[in-house]
Motif scaffolding. Structure first.
Motif, PDB file in Angstrom:
ATOM      1  N   ASP B 186       0.523  -1.030  -0.035  1.00 56.79           N
ATOM      2  CA  ASP B 186       0.249   0.159  -0.072  1.00 56.79           C
ATOM      3  C   ASP B 186       0.572   1.412  -0.224  1.00 56.79           C
ATOM      4  OD1 ASP B 186      -0.067   1.161   3.093  1.00 56.79           O
ATOM      5  OD2 ASP B 186       0.322  -0.902   2.881  1.00 56.79           O
ATOM      6  N   GLU B 187       0.431   2.768  -0.719  1.00 60.86           N
ATOM      7  CA  GLU B 187       1.616   3.399  -0.952  1.00 60.86           C
ATOM      8  C   GLU B 187       1.776   4.012   0.785  1.00 60.86           C
ATOM      9  OE1 GLU B 187      -2.162   3.144  -0.425  1.00 60.86           O
ATOM     10  OE2 GLU B 187      -3.149   4.015  -2.465  1.00 60.86           O
ATOM     11  N   VAL B 188       0.944   3.882   1.764  1.00 58.12           N
ATOM     12  CA  VAL B 188       1.551   4.378   2.883  1.00 58.12           C
ATOM     13  C   VAL B 188       2.850   3.530   3.520  1.00 58.12           C
ATOM     14  CG1 VAL B 188       1.858   4.999   5.977  1.00 58.12           C
ATOM     15  CG2 VAL B 188      -0.340   4.735   4.283  1.00 58.12           C
ATOM     16  N   THR B 189       2.661   1.928   3.796  1.00 52.89           N
ATOM     17  CA  THR B 189       4.012   1.437   3.611  1.00 52.89           C
ATOM     18  C   THR B 189       5.269   1.482   2.621  1.00 52.89           C
ATOM     19  OG1 THR B 189       3.006  -0.352   4.328  1.00 52.89           O
ATOM     20  CG2 THR B 189       4.931  -1.074   3.427  1.00 52.89           C
ATOM     21  N   LEU B 190       4.871   1.861   1.194  1.00 53.38           N
ATOM     22  CA  LEU B 190       6.098   1.762   0.896  1.00 53.38           C
ATOM     23  C   LEU B 190       6.528   3.572   0.167  1.00 53.38           C
ATOM     24  CD1 LEU B 190       7.116   0.123  -2.236  1.00 53.38           C
ATOM     25  CD2 LEU B 190       5.693   1.708  -3.441  1.00 53.38           C
ATOM     26  N   TYR B 191       5.909   4.659   0.931  1.00 54.44           N
ATOM     27  CA  TYR B 191       6.346   5.467   1.757  1.00 54.44           C
ATOM     28  C   TYR B 191       6.926   6.087   3.275  1.00 54.44           C
ATOM     29  CZ  TYR B 191       6.321  10.480   3.100  1.00 54.44           C
ATOM     30  OH  TYR B 191       7.077  11.964   3.694  1.00 54.44           O
ATOM     31  N   ARG B 192       6.925   4.768   3.569  1.00 53.26           N
ATOM     32  CA  ARG B 192       8.139   4.955   4.584  1.00 53.26           C
ATOM     33  C   ARG B 192       9.026   3.975   4.405  1.00 53.26           C
ATOM     34  NH1 ARG B 192       5.480   5.243  10.203  1.00 53.26           N
ATOM     35  NH2 ARG B 192       3.665   5.590  10.689  1.00 53.26           N
ATOM     36  N   LEU B 194      10.545   4.066   1.385  1.00 53.66           N
ATOM     37  CA  LEU B 194      11.041   4.812   0.504  1.00 53.66           C
ATOM     38  C   LEU B 194      12.291   5.981   1.990  1.00 53.66           C
ATOM     39  CD1 LEU B 194      11.934   5.559  -2.544  1.00 53.66           C
ATOM     40  CD2 LEU B 194       9.382   7.318  -2.230  1.00 53.66           C
ATOM     41  N   GLU B 195      10.913   6.853   2.541  1.00 50.00           N
ATOM     42  CA  GLU B 195      11.463   7.335   3.858  1.00 50.00           C
ATOM     43  C   GLU B 195      13.023   6.662   4.444  1.00 50.00           C
ATOM     44  OE1 GLU B 195       9.075  10.858   6.024  1.00 50.00           O
ATOM     45  OE2 GLU B 195       8.898   8.133   6.019  1.00 50.00           O
ATOM     46  N   ASN B 196      12.675   5.622   5.039  1.00 47.44           N
ATOM     47  CA  ASN B 196      14.244   4.722   5.656  1.00 47.44           C
ATOM     48  C   ASN B 196      14.342   4.000   4.737  1.00 47.44           C
ATOM     49  OD1 ASN B 196      12.419   5.950   7.623  1.00 47.44           O
ATOM     50  ND2 ASN B 196      10.949   4.175   8.095  1.00 47.44           N
ATOM     51  N   ARG B 197      14.922   4.590   3.440  1.00 42.06           N
ATOM     52  CA  ARG B 197      15.535   3.858   2.770  1.00 42.06           C
ATOM     53  C   ARG B 197      17.097   3.244   3.403  1.00 42.06           C
ATOM     54  NH1 ARG B 197      14.345   8.416   0.539  1.00 42.06           N
ATOM     55  NH2 ARG B 197      17.151   9.975  -0.811  1.00 42.06           N
TER      56      ARG B 197
END
Lengths: 200, 200
Positions: B186-192, B194-197
């Protein structure tokens, strides 16, 4: 539940998991819920289990569950004792009573014949049904088992045993459910509805 | 269950229906199942309920469920007592222990802050957590509440209380589940994620 859980919790979880339709995860959730309940409420639950199992038994006549020797229905002189409706389980009686239309008596089989699941005629309360009919006074036996393969097979089997005893054996009508839409009816139901059509 | 059912069965059904996730129909099915169980098995079930509720209580240190004064984890001298992982419920401890990687201790909140459901900070085991930290010896507190609104809010709230006490407060990493497919994230998981890469 893992080995880090307290043993009594593991035991309780296993007890819940033995119940039908409750897997290990649900059982663990229920066991944890018990821990959050007041101690008196848990004691009341345990007492309800024991009470139900110890004080409730089978009606001497119809095999329904009751606290008395005879269930309230068999014990009611206003019911028509010439008609007996044969059902799979006590739950089904509640469904019939809700209609408020049926005035006869019942007989609970406590199961359906199912060779695949190892349930044979001797495992059901068939002998007491035959005895009731042999004693006389019964004119009609209505087969009200579910419209499934096992329900139909059990009804046919009983019908062959009952007909020689001189009673009329009938089966619940199959057809469209009232309030249901024709387009959603399955083929078998629609076929049965067509086959059993009535003069208007 | 209708008025034609034996009273102890109605009482038992109501008891089952009080459990989370069990409606009246399931409760009736479970009550009927109890009737078909051996009397000793029902007694064992009732005893398991009482035993679990009476002998299991909260660990004096971490609030986990245990039969002893200290739970087996708090009582294990090989565990790293400088790290405390804060979880919502005892179930979560089992999940961490299954990884076999975590060697620190735990603290069980027994809930999450949820003003909508009337669960306020005072309803959780927060005071005992603060006492543990104040006593010293703890360097890091890991917030391992669920990645939900309530879990995040509870973690933030605790973090604000704990930071002034001079401990490092961390939160579990959010990102793609291992073995999961990117296209289904889902978008939120993917965003997180990416953010925490991380640097490779």
């Amino acid at each position: 539940m893992a080995k880090h859980d307290a043993l009594p919790l593991v035991v309780l979880t296993e007890q819940f998991a033995k119940l039908p339709g409750i897997g290990m995860k649900s059982a663990a959730r229920l066991a944890y819920h018990i821990m959050s309940m007041d101690e008196e409420d848990v004691a009341a639950f345990a007492q309800a289990l024991l009470n139900a199992r110890q004080t409730v038994h089978y009606c001497r006549c119809c095999e329904n569950l009751t606290e008395q020797e005879l269930c309230p229905i068999c014990d009611d002189p206003s019911r028509d004792s010439s008609v007996v409706c044969v059902v799979e389980s006590p739950k089904d009686i509640a469904a019939f009573e809700r209609t408020g239309e049926y005035k006869g008596l019942y007989h609970v089989l406590h199961g359906l014949i199912s060779p695949l699941r190892g349930i044979m005629p001797d495992d059901l309360r068939i002998r007491s049904l035959l005895e009731r009919v042999r004693k006389g006074g019964i004119e009609e036996v209505i087969m009200a088992t579910n419209p499934t393969v096992e329900g139909d097979a059990t009804a046919s089997y009983l019908s062959q045993l009952l007909k020689p005893l001189g009673v009329s054996v009938t089966r619940l009508a199959f057809g469209l459910p009232v309030g249901g839409a024709l387009e959603y009816a399955d083929e078998v139901t629609l076929y049965r509805a067509l086959e059993n059509r009535n003069q208007m």
